[in-house]
Design a protein around this motif. Structure first.
Motif, PDB file in Angstrom:
ATOM      1  N   LEU A  17     -28.883  24.883  49.251  1.00  0.00           N
ATOM      2  CA  LEU A  17     -27.588  24.686  49.906  1.00  0.00           C
ATOM      3  C   LEU A  17     -26.891  26.022  50.144  1.00  0.00           C
ATOM      4  O   LEU A  17     -26.380  26.295  51.241  1.00  0.00           O
ATOM      5  CB  LEU A  17     -26.698  23.786  49.036  1.00  0.00           C
ATOM      6  CG  LEU A  17     -25.265  23.627  49.542  1.00  0.00           C
ATOM      7  CD1 LEU A  17     -25.242  22.695  50.734  1.00  0.00           C
ATOM      8  CD2 LEU A  17     -24.338  23.110  48.460  1.00  0.00           C
ATOM      9  N   SER A 258     -13.152  18.830  45.478  1.00  0.00           N
ATOM     10  CA  SER A 258     -13.001  19.418  46.807  1.00  0.00           C
ATOM     11  C   SER A 258     -11.559  19.312  47.286  1.00  0.00           C
ATOM     12  O   SER A 258     -10.976  20.278  47.782  1.00  0.00           O
ATOM     13  CB  SER A 258     -13.955  18.709  47.758  1.00  0.00           C
ATOM     14  OG  SER A 258     -13.575  18.865  49.069  1.00  0.00           O
ATOM     15  N   VAL A 303     -17.504  22.797  44.115  1.00  0.00           N
ATOM     16  CA  VAL A 303     -17.594  21.388  44.502  1.00  0.00           C
ATOM     17  C   VAL A 303     -18.924  20.795  44.037  1.00  0.00           C
ATOM     18  O   VAL A 303     -18.977  19.674  43.509  1.00  0.00           O
ATOM     19  CB  VAL A 303     -17.436  21.245  46.024  1.00  0.00           C
ATOM     20  CG1 VAL A 303     -17.723  19.826  46.459  1.00  0.00           C
ATOM     21  CG2 VAL A 303     -16.043  21.651  46.447  1.00  0.00           C
TER      22      VAL A 303
ATOM     23  N   MET B 126     -23.801  19.845  54.394  1.00  0.00           N
ATOM     24  CA  MET B 126     -23.275  21.196  54.261  1.00  0.00           C
ATOM     25  C   MET B 126     -21.754  21.192  54.456  1.00  0.00           C
ATOM     26  O   MET B 126     -21.027  21.838  53.705  1.00  0.00           O
ATOM     27  CB  MET B 126     -23.926  22.108  55.292  1.00  0.00           C
ATOM     28  CG  MET B 126     -24.054  23.513  54.822  1.00  0.00           C
ATOM     29  SD  MET B 126     -25.422  24.296  55.658  1.00  0.00           S
ATOM     30  CE  MET B 126     -24.778  24.533  57.275  1.00  0.00           C
ATOM     31  N   SER B 129     -20.039  19.873  51.494  1.00  0.00           N
ATOM     32  CA  SER B 129     -20.137  20.674  50.280  1.00  0.00           C
ATOM     33  C   SER B 129     -19.004  21.690  50.176  1.00  0.00           C
ATOM     34  O   SER B 129     -18.810  22.293  49.129  1.00  0.00           O
ATOM     35  CB  SER B 129     -21.473  21.408  50.242  1.00  0.00           C
ATOM     36  OG  SER B 129     -21.460  22.461  51.174  1.00  0.00           O
ATOM     37  N   LEU B 130     -18.282  21.880  51.263  1.00  0.00           N
ATOM     38  CA  LEU B 130     -17.164  22.828  51.242  1.00  0.00           C
ATOM     39  C   LEU B 130     -15.855  22.070  51.097  1.00  0.00           C
ATOM     40  O   LEU B 130     -15.709  21.005  51.691  1.00  0.00           O
ATOM     41  CB  LEU B 130     -17.091  23.583  52.564  1.00  0.00           C
ATOM     42  CG  LEU B 130     -17.826  24.891  52.723  1.00  0.00           C
ATOM     43  CD1 LEU B 130     -17.436  25.524  54.040  1.00  0.00           C
ATOM     44  CD2 LEU B 130     -17.495  25.828  51.586  1.00  0.00           C
ATOM     45  N   PRO B 131     -14.870  22.615  50.337  1.00  0.00           N
ATOM     46  CA  PRO B 131     -13.544  21.994  50.369  1.00  0.00           C
ATOM     47  C   PRO B 131     -13.038  22.009  51.814  1.00  0.00           C
ATOM     48  O   PRO B 131     -13.233  22.980  52.554  1.00  0.00           O
ATOM     49  CB  PRO B 131     -12.700  22.920  49.491  1.00  0.00           C
ATOM     50  CG  PRO B 131     -13.668  23.609  48.620  1.00  0.00           C
ATOM     51  CD  PRO B 131     -14.924  23.739  49.409  1.00  0.00           C
ATOM     52  N   HIS B 132     -12.411  20.892  52.189  1.00  0.00           N
ATOM     53  CA  HIS B 132     -12.007  20.732  53.580  1.00  0.00           C
ATOM     54  C   HIS B 132     -11.163  21.901  54.097  1.00  0.00           C
ATOM     55  O   HIS B 132     -11.373  22.417  55.183  1.00  0.00           O
ATOM     56  CB  HIS B 132     -11.210  19.442  53.701  1.00  0.00           C
ATOM     57  CG  HIS B 132     -11.362  18.807  55.016  1.00  0.00           C
ATOM     58  ND1 HIS B 132     -11.603  17.479  55.185  1.00  0.00           N
ATOM     59  CD2 HIS B 132     -11.341  19.332  56.252  1.00  0.00           C
ATOM     60  CE1 HIS B 132     -11.727  17.215  56.445  1.00  0.00           C
ATOM     61  NE2 HIS B 132     -11.569  18.307  57.114  1.00  0.00           N
ATOM     62  N   LEU B 133     -10.234  22.329  53.254  1.00  0.00           N
ATOM     63  CA  LEU B 133      -9.315  23.369  53.708  1.00  0.00           C
ATOM     64  C   LEU B 133     -10.021  24.709  53.889  1.00  0.00           C
ATOM     65  O   LEU B 133      -9.690  25.485  54.790  1.00  0.00           O
ATOM     66  CB  LEU B 133      -8.165  23.505  52.710  1.00  0.00           C
ATOM     67  CG  LEU B 133      -6.835  23.810  53.378  1.00  0.00           C
ATOM     68  CD1 LEU B 133      -6.388  22.664  54.235  1.00  0.00           C
ATOM     69  CD2 LEU B 133      -5.801  24.149  52.362  1.00  0.00           C
ATOM     70  N   VAL B 134     -11.013  24.979  53.040  1.00  0.00           N
ATOM     71  CA  VAL B 134     -11.777  26.224  53.188  1.00  0.00           C
ATOM     72  C   VAL B 134     -12.540  26.203  54.514  1.00  0.00           C
ATOM     73  O   VAL B 134     -12.554  27.189  55.263  1.00  0.00           O
ATOM     74  CB  VAL B 134     -12.737  26.421  52.001  1.00  0.00           C
ATOM     75  CG1 VAL B 134     -13.626  27.626  52.220  1.00  0.00           C
ATOM     76  CG2 VAL B 134     -11.966  26.584  50.709  1.00  0.00           C
TER      77      VAL B 134
END
Lengths: 327, 288
Positions: A17, A258, A303, B126, B129-134
Motif C-alpha cells: 500500500l 481516519s 489509518v 488507496m 487508506s488516507l484520511p479524507h481531509l489529507v
C-alpha cells in the motif's frame, strides 16, 4: 503462530500500500503548478536572483526527470530519511514525530471520550427504542453528522474561552512558555476544548451504530427466549445485549481513526494547537512537498494501524473466529 | 355513537402528517423550498448590504441586521446568504462531477472485469487508506488551490462509495435470472443495458448524488476554512467563518455563530432531501 502469520500478512499489505501510495502521491505532487522554489522563497521573491533560484533547483534535484526523482526519494525514504521540511527547516521525520506527539494526546483523549459517551448514548437509545430519549439521541446524532467540525470548535471557543474565560484561547501552552516546558495541568487545560470538539463530533457515528446493533440484538431469538424465561429488560441488555454489541462498537471506534485525523486538522486550526493537523495545513498552503509527502504516508500508516487493530481485536476476543481455531 | 366515530379515520387521512408517504413528501417539499429560498435570497437581496458602512460596524443582531454587522459594517445576513450560494454552487458542481466519476468507474469495474476491476478496486482502497481531509489537501495542492482546486479535490475524493455501490448493483443484476433469460432470447447488450440495468441504476445514481451534497458542502467549507480553497474575494461560508476567527476574542460571537448555523441547516436539509427521496424510491421502504 497464527498471530505471527496475521502480523506478517498485514505488514506485507501495508508495504504494498505504501509503495503504491507514494508513487501516486509523488506523481500528483510533481504535477502541481505550484513551483516548490517559489513556495520556498515566499516573500523574499524579489531579493533572490535567477542564478540563486537555479542553484536551489539544482541542489534539490528538480531538473531531473520525475521517475529519477522518485527513485532517489524512495531510496532515501527506505533509509529513514524523508527529506527536510522547507517551512520548519528540520528533517521531516523529526517534524512529524514532534507534531504527532502533541496530536496523539489530543486524539486519544477524544477517542476514548467519544467512544464511552457514544456507546452509553447508543445503549440508552436502543434500550428505550421509540421513547423520547431515543428520539432526542437520534436527532442529536444526525444533527452532529451535519455539523461542520470547525464551527463547533468556534462555538466552544466563544462560550468557554471568550465569554466564561474558563479555557485558554489558543495554543498548547500559556504565552511565553514553550510547549515542552508546560506543566501537565497546563497542557490538559489547553487540550480540553480541542478534545471536547473532537469527542462531540465523534459521538454521532458510534451512538447510531450501537443503537442499531442493540435493537437488532433485542429482537433476536435468544432475547425472546430470555424474556420468556422472565428476564427483565435491563437484565436482558446487561446479560445478552452488551456482549453482542461491544465488539462491533470497538471495531468501529478503531476504524474511525481516519475521521479523527481529519477532525483534528480542523480543530487544531481553530485552536492554533501545534499538532500534526496544523502542520498538514501549513504544508499544503506553503507548498512544503517533502513534509506533505511524509504526512500522506504517515497518515496512511496511522489509518491502516487502526483498521489492523480492529481486525486483530476481533480475532483475539470473538470466540467464534478466534485465531488458533478450537484450541 | 357510530356516526360520531366513523368520520374520524377519514379526517385522519386528510391531515398532512397522517402517513409515512405524506410525511416523506412534506419533508422533501420543505427541504427543497428552504434550499430554493437560500438561492433566491442570495441572488435578490439588496447588494447594498455588502457595502462598507463604518458607522454601523460590529453591531450585534437587531431587527435591521438579523445577523449583525461585521468590522466593516457589512450586513452579515447578506454576506451569509451570498456565501451559502457560493458554497451551494461549488458543492453541486463537485458532487455532480463526483457522482459521474463514480457511475463511470463503477460501470467499468463491473462490466469490463479482469484487470480493470482489480486496478479500480486497488485505487478505491488507496483512497480509503488516507484520511479524507489529507486527500483533500493533497489534491487541492496539486491543482494549485483556488476554485479549481476545491472543485477537483471534492470531486476526486467522494466517488468511491457510489462506485462501489454501482459495481455491486451491476454485478448482482448480471447474474439475475431475467437478465440471463434476456441474453438467451438473443437481446443485444445495449437492449439489456437500457431495459434491465438503467431502471435500477438511475435511482441509485440520483440518490447517491443527493447524499453526496452534504459531504461535498461540508468538505468544501472545511478546506476553504483552513485557507486552501477559495480566496477571500470569493466569500464562501468557510471564508466568512475563518475571517471571523480574528474578531472572536473581542466578543463578536454573531460573526461565527449565525453563518455556521445557516450552513448546518443547509447541510441538514440536503441530507433530509436525500434520505427521504431514498425512502421513496427504494422498493423496500416505498410502501411503508
Amino acid at each position: 503462530m497464527k498471530l505471527l502469520l496475521f502480523v506478517v500478512k498485514k505488514l506485507a499489505r501495508l508495504a504494498v500500500l505504501l509503495i503504491a501510495l507514494s508513487m501516486a502521491a509523488f506523481a500528483l505532487v510533481s504535477l502541481s503548478p505550484i513551483d516548490p522554489v517559489n513556495a520556498y522563497i515566499g516573500a523574499d521573491m524579489l531579493r533572490v536572483s535567477p542564478e540563486q533560484r537555479a542553484q536551489i533547483a539544482e541542489r534539490w534535484g528538480l531538473n531531473d526527470p520525475p521517475v529519477q526523482r522518485y527513485l532517489r526519494w524512495m531510496g532515501q525514504a527506505l533509509q529513514g530519511d524523508l527529506g527536510t521540511s522547507s517551512i520548519y527547516r528540520q528533517p521531516v521525520i523529526t517534524v512529524i514525530g514532534q507534531r504527532f506527539t502533541a496530536s496523539l494526546a489530543l486524539m486519544s483523549a477524544a477517542w476514548v471520550l467519544s467512544g464511552v459517551l457514544g456507546f452509553t448514548l447508543g445503549v440508552l437509545a436502543g434500550g428505550n427504542e421509540g421513547s423520547p430519549l431515543d428520539r432526542v439521541v437520534r436527532w442529536f446524532a444526525y444533527t452532529l453528522a451535519a455539523t461542520p467540525t470547525f464551527w463547533l470548535a468556534l462555538l466552544l471557543l466563544i462560550v468557554f474561552s471568550v465569554t466564561l474565560r474558563w479555557t485558554p484561547i489558543c495554543c498548547a501552552a500559556p504565552p511565553g512558555v514553550l510547549p515542552e516546558e508546560a506543566t501537565l495541568l497546563q497542557r490538559i487545560h489547553h487540550l480540553m476544548l480541542p478534545a471536547a470538539t473532537l469527542s462531540i463530533i465523534g459521538v454521532a457515528n458510534i451512538a447510531l451504530h450501537t443503537r442499531q446493533k442493540l435493537i437488532a440484538a433485542l429482537h433476536s431469538d435468544y432475547a425472546l427466549f430470555a424474556t420468556a424465561q422472565g428476564e427483565k429488560r435491563w437484565g436482558l441488555i446487561w446479560q445478552h445485549g452488551l456482549r453482542n454489541i461491544a465488539l462491533p462498537a470497538i471495531t468501529l471506534q478503531f476504524a474511525s481513526l481516519s475521521e479523527l485525523f481529519g477532525g483534528s486538522v480542523l480543530a487544531e486550526q481553530v485552536f492554533t494547537y501545534p499538532g500534526l493537523g496544523q502542520a498538514t495545513v501549513q504544508a499544503g498552503l506553503r507548498g512544503d512537498v517533502p513534509l506533505l509527502m511524509g504526512i500522506v504516508l504517515f497518515s496512511a500508516i496511522f489509518v491502516f494501524t487502526g483498521n489492523a487493530l480492529a481486525d486483530l481485536i476481533y480475532h483475539v476476543i470473538d470466540p467464534r473466529i478466534r485465531l488458533g481455531g478450537g484450541a | 355513537m357510530s356516526d360520531m366515530s366513523l368520520p374520524a379515520p377519514v379526517h385522519r387521512l386528510a391531515t398532512p402528517f397522517s402517513n409515512r408517504r405524506r410525511q416523506t413528501l412534506w419533508a422533501i417539499g420543505l427541504s427543497l423550498s428552504f434550499l430554493a429560498l437560500i438561492v433566491v435570497l442570495g441572488q435578490r437581496l439588496d447588494p447594498a448590504g455588502l457595502d462598507t458602512n463604518l458607522q454601523a460596524r460590529n453591531q450585534a443582531p437587531t431587527w435591521q441586521h438579523p445577523f449583525g454587522t461585521d468590522w466593516l459594517g457589512r450586513d452579515m445576513l447578506t454576506r451569509t446568504l451570498r456565501g451559502l450560494t457560493i458554497s451551494l454552487a461549488v458543492g453541486v458542481i463537485a458532487s455532480a462531477l463526483s457522482a459521474c466519476i463514480g457511475l463511470l468507474i463503477g460501470l467499468a469495474s463491473a462490466t469490463l472485469g479482469g484487470w480493470v476491476d482489480t486496478v479500480i478496486t486497488w485505487v478505491i482502497d488507496m483512497f480509503l487508506s488516507l484520511p479524507h481531509l489529507v486527500a483533500l489537501i493533497l489534491i487541492a495542492f496539486v491543482f494549485g488551490g483556488g476554485l479549481t482546486g476545491v472543485i477537483a479535490s471534492v470531486a476526486l475524493t467522494h466517488w468511491t462509495g457510489l462506485a462501489r455501490l454501482i459495481r455491486a448493483e451491476v454485478l448482482q443484476l448480471k447474474t439475475a435470472n431475467y437478465v440471463q433469460l434476456s441474453e438467451r432470447l438473443g437481446r443485444s447488450r445495449i437492449w439489456i443495458a437500457r431495459h434491465h440495468l438503467l431502471p435500477h441504476l438511475i435511482p441509485q445514481f440520483v440518490v447517491g448524488l443527493l447524499l453526496l451534497f452534504p459531504h461535498a458542502i461540508l468538505h468544501e467549507a472545511g478546506i476553504t476554512f483552513i485557507g486552501i480553497g477559495l480566496s477571500p474575494h470569493q466569500p464562501a461560508v468557510g471564508i466568512i467563518l475563518s475571517e471571523s476567527m480574528r474578531h472572536l476574542s473581542t466578543g463578536y460571537w454573531w460573526l461565527a455563530a449565525l453563518p455556521g448555523l445557516s450552513l448546518l441547516v443547509m447541510v441538514k436539509s440536503f441530507d433530509a432531501l436525500g434520505e427521504n427521496l431514498r425512502a421513496l424510491l427504494d422498493p423496500k421502504t416505498s410502501q411503508e
